[in-house]
Scaffold this motif. Structure first.
Motif, PDB file in Angstrom:
ATOM      1  N   SER A  36       0.820  -1.219   0.000  1.00 52.21           N
ATOM      2  CA  SER A  36       0.000   0.000   0.000  1.00 52.21           C
ATOM      3  C   SER A  36       0.852   1.265   0.000  1.00 52.21           C
ATOM      4  N   SER A  37       1.970   1.234  -0.729  1.00 52.37           N
ATOM      5  CA  SER A  37       2.869   2.387  -0.799  1.00 52.37           C
ATOM      6  C   SER A  37       2.824   3.075  -2.163  1.00 52.37           C
ATOM      7  N   VAL A  38       1.777   2.762  -2.950  1.00 54.51           N
ATOM      8  CA  VAL A  38       1.612   3.371  -4.274  1.00 54.51           C
ATOM      9  C   VAL A  38       0.217   3.985  -4.356  1.00 54.51           C
ATOM     10  N   ALA A  39       0.146   5.211  -4.859  1.00 53.76           N
ATOM     11  CA  ALA A  39      -1.144   5.886  -5.014  1.00 53.76           C
ATOM     12  C   ALA A  39      -1.255   6.454  -6.418  1.00 53.76           C
ATOM     13  N   ASP A  49      -2.796  -4.474 -12.095  1.00 49.25           N
ATOM     14  CA  ASP A  49      -3.351  -4.228 -13.428  1.00 49.25           C
ATOM     15  C   ASP A  49      -4.229  -2.972 -13.463  1.00 49.25           C
ATOM     16  N   PHE A  50      -4.056  -2.116 -12.469  1.00 49.13           N
ATOM     17  CA  PHE A  50      -4.788  -0.846 -12.430  1.00 49.13           C
ATOM     18  C   PHE A  50      -4.451  -0.054 -13.696  1.00 49.13           C
ATOM     19  N   ILE A  51      -5.473   0.438 -14.414  1.00 53.23           N
ATOM     20  CA  ILE A  51      -5.259   1.138 -15.674  1.00 53.23           C
ATOM     21  C   ILE A  51      -4.932   2.617 -15.433  1.00 53.23           C
ATOM     22  N   LEU A  52      -3.818   3.045 -15.986  1.00 50.26           N
ATOM     23  CA  LEU A  52      -3.392   4.436 -15.898  1.00 50.26           C
ATOM     24  C   LEU A  52      -3.744   5.167 -17.186  1.00 50.26           C
ATOM     25  N   ASN A  53      -4.193   6.396 -17.038  1.00 50.87           N
ATOM     26  CA  ASN A  53      -4.492   7.239 -18.189  1.00 50.87           C
ATOM     27  C   ASN A  53      -3.490   8.378 -18.276  1.00 50.87           C
ATOM     28  N   VAL A  54      -3.382   8.979 -19.440  1.00 46.50           N
ATOM     29  CA  VAL A  54      -2.462  10.084 -19.654  1.00 46.50           C
ATOM     30  C   VAL A  54      -2.731  11.205 -18.649  1.00 46.50           C
ATOM     31  N   ASP A  55      -1.657  11.741 -18.057  1.00 44.40           N
ATOM     32  CA  ASP A  55      -1.674  12.840 -17.080  1.00 44.40           C
ATOM     33  C   ASP A  55      -2.053  12.401 -15.668  1.00 44.40           C
ATOM     34  N   ASP A  56      -2.281  11.095 -15.448  1.00 39.65           N
ATOM     35  CA  ASP A  56      -2.452  10.615 -14.073  1.00 39.65           C
ATOM     36  C   ASP A  56      -1.154  10.843 -13.302  1.00 39.65           C
ATOM     37  N   ILE A  57      -1.275  11.024 -11.991  1.00 38.91           N
ATOM     38  CA  ILE A  57      -0.097  11.202 -11.128  1.00 38.91           C
ATOM     39  C   ILE A  57       0.059   9.963 -10.253  1.00 38.91           C
ATOM     40  N   VAL A  58       1.223   9.309 -10.383  1.00 43.06           N
ATOM     41  CA  VAL A  58       1.530   8.124  -9.583  1.00 43.06           C
ATOM     42  C   VAL A  58       2.525   8.518  -8.498  1.00 43.06           C
ATOM     43  N   GLU A  59       2.220   8.164  -7.262  1.00 46.96           N
ATOM     44  CA  GLU A  59       3.102   8.446  -6.133  1.00 46.96           C
ATOM     45  C   GLU A  59       3.611   7.131  -5.552  1.00 46.96           C
ATOM     46  N   VAL A  60       4.897   7.104  -5.241  1.00 44.12           N
ATOM     47  CA  VAL A  60       5.509   5.914  -4.652  1.00 44.12           C
ATOM     48  C   VAL A  60       6.213   6.319  -3.369  1.00 44.12           C
ATOM     49  N   GLY A  61       5.843   5.706  -2.267  1.00 46.70           N
ATOM     50  CA  GLY A  61       6.471   6.039  -0.992  1.00 46.70           C
ATOM     51  C   GLY A  61       5.417   6.360   0.042  1.00 46.70           C
ATOM     52  N   MET A  62       5.789   7.213   0.993  1.00 45.81           N
ATOM     53  CA  MET A  62       4.856   7.626   2.041  1.00 45.81           C
ATOM     54  C   MET A  62       3.982   8.733   1.480  1.00 45.81           C
ATOM     55  N   VAL A  63       2.750   8.404   1.140  1.00 48.41           N
ATOM     56  CA  VAL A  63       1.858   9.359   0.484  1.00 48.41           C
ATOM     57  C   VAL A  63       1.213  10.274   1.512  1.00 48.41           C
ATOM     58  N   HIS A  64       1.472  11.577   1.369  1.00 49.51           N
ATOM     59  CA  HIS A  64       0.856  12.572   2.258  1.00 49.51           C
ATOM     60  C   HIS A  64      -0.196  13.337   1.472  1.00 49.51           C
TER      61      HIS A  64
END
Length: 285
Positions: A36-39, A49-64
């Protein structure tokens, strides 16, 4: 703090992570996702298999998220997990375990809630502790027996920290071999010989120096309470923001960067490493 990545083409989350997290093994990437360290766009997901679309923001780490802090977060970054051991990246400002006064908002309780599913509550035992204002690697065991097995070889483990201190030590490298004694009334360590003092050894290397502050890499042979804080203050270079042994400030400049242990079951060396967040390095300036 989380690392942010902007999606440039539609695709699946796991493939995106493999491509963008350079230098990361596939196993490590999967562990972060499962932990649960990815948002995506501020929402935590564990679906590969979560689908990402153009301009989505992916965060990896401690999400604040906006308006949250270490005192209000309800998810922790898991950097390693198997059936016996779990290692997290604890943010500064969060207790490792609870006290009588503060028994809900601490790493142990948050992690237990995070990993539990329905009525199946997860049991965890802290292998060691970090001070509230110290960030970095914190290790838990899933049984009391596993905790005791790890602690039986704790003296052989590698424990490396980053510290930002006042001034610059005269020697670029050095060892502090001074016993420590806990004063329970003042809740602080006294450095020096005493019938009640216990041996403590701290090694340090100056990594970078500014005009008034320095970044040190610190390793400890022993694991006494407040050892690094008390030893560096004794040396004349207290840690930035350490009110107890130095000068009051904001964030304390101490981060648990690396921990290596021998897994009691597999007998293999487990090596955890996590860099300090941006607010830590900002203290150097």
């Amino acid at each position: 703090m989380a690392q942010q990545y902007k999606v440039k083409q539609r695709g699946k989350l796991l493939e995106f992570l493999f491509t963008n997290l350079e230098g990361w093994s596939k196993k490590k990437v999967k562990q972060r996702l499962q932990g649960s360290s990815v948002a995506v766009n501020g929402e935590v997901t564990t679906k590969h298999d979560f689908i990402l679309n153009v301009d989505d923001i992916v965060e990896v780490g401690m999400v604040h998220r906006a308006g949250t802090s270490a005192q209000t977060t309800n998810r922790l970054e898991i950097i390693y997990q198997d059936k016996d051991l779990i290692a997290i990246n604890k943010p500064a400002g969060l207790l490792s375990v609870g006290t009588i006064q503060e028994n809900k908002q601490h790493a142990l309780a948050i992690l237990r809630t995070q990993l539990s599913r329905g009525k199946n509550s997860v049991k965890l035992w802290p292998v060691h502790r970090l001070d509230r204002d110290t960030s970095g690697i914190l290790l838990f065991a899933t049984s009391k027996e596993m905790r005791e097995a790890v602690m039986a070889n704790w003296g052989k483990s590698e424990k490396v920290y980053l510290a930002i201190v006042e001034g610059t030590p005269k020697e670029n490298k050095g060892t502090i071999n001074q016993p420590l004694r806990l004063d329970e009334k003042e809740y602080r360590m006294h450095v020096g010989k005493h019938p009640d003092a216990k041996p403590a050894i701290t090694h340090y290397t100056v990594k970078e120096s500014k005009e008034k502050r320095s970044l040190l890499e610190v390793s400890i042979e022993t694991g006494r309470q407040h050892q690094i804080r008390a030893h560096l203050a004794w040396l004349g270079h207290s840690i930035i923001g350490d009110e107890r042994y130095g000068t009051k400030g904001g964030r304390m400049g101490l981060h648990s960067m690396r921990l290596s242990i021998i897994h009691p079951k597999t007998k293999k060396i487990l090596r955890f490493e996590v860099d300090a967040p941006k607010d830590f390095y900002a203290l150097l300036n």
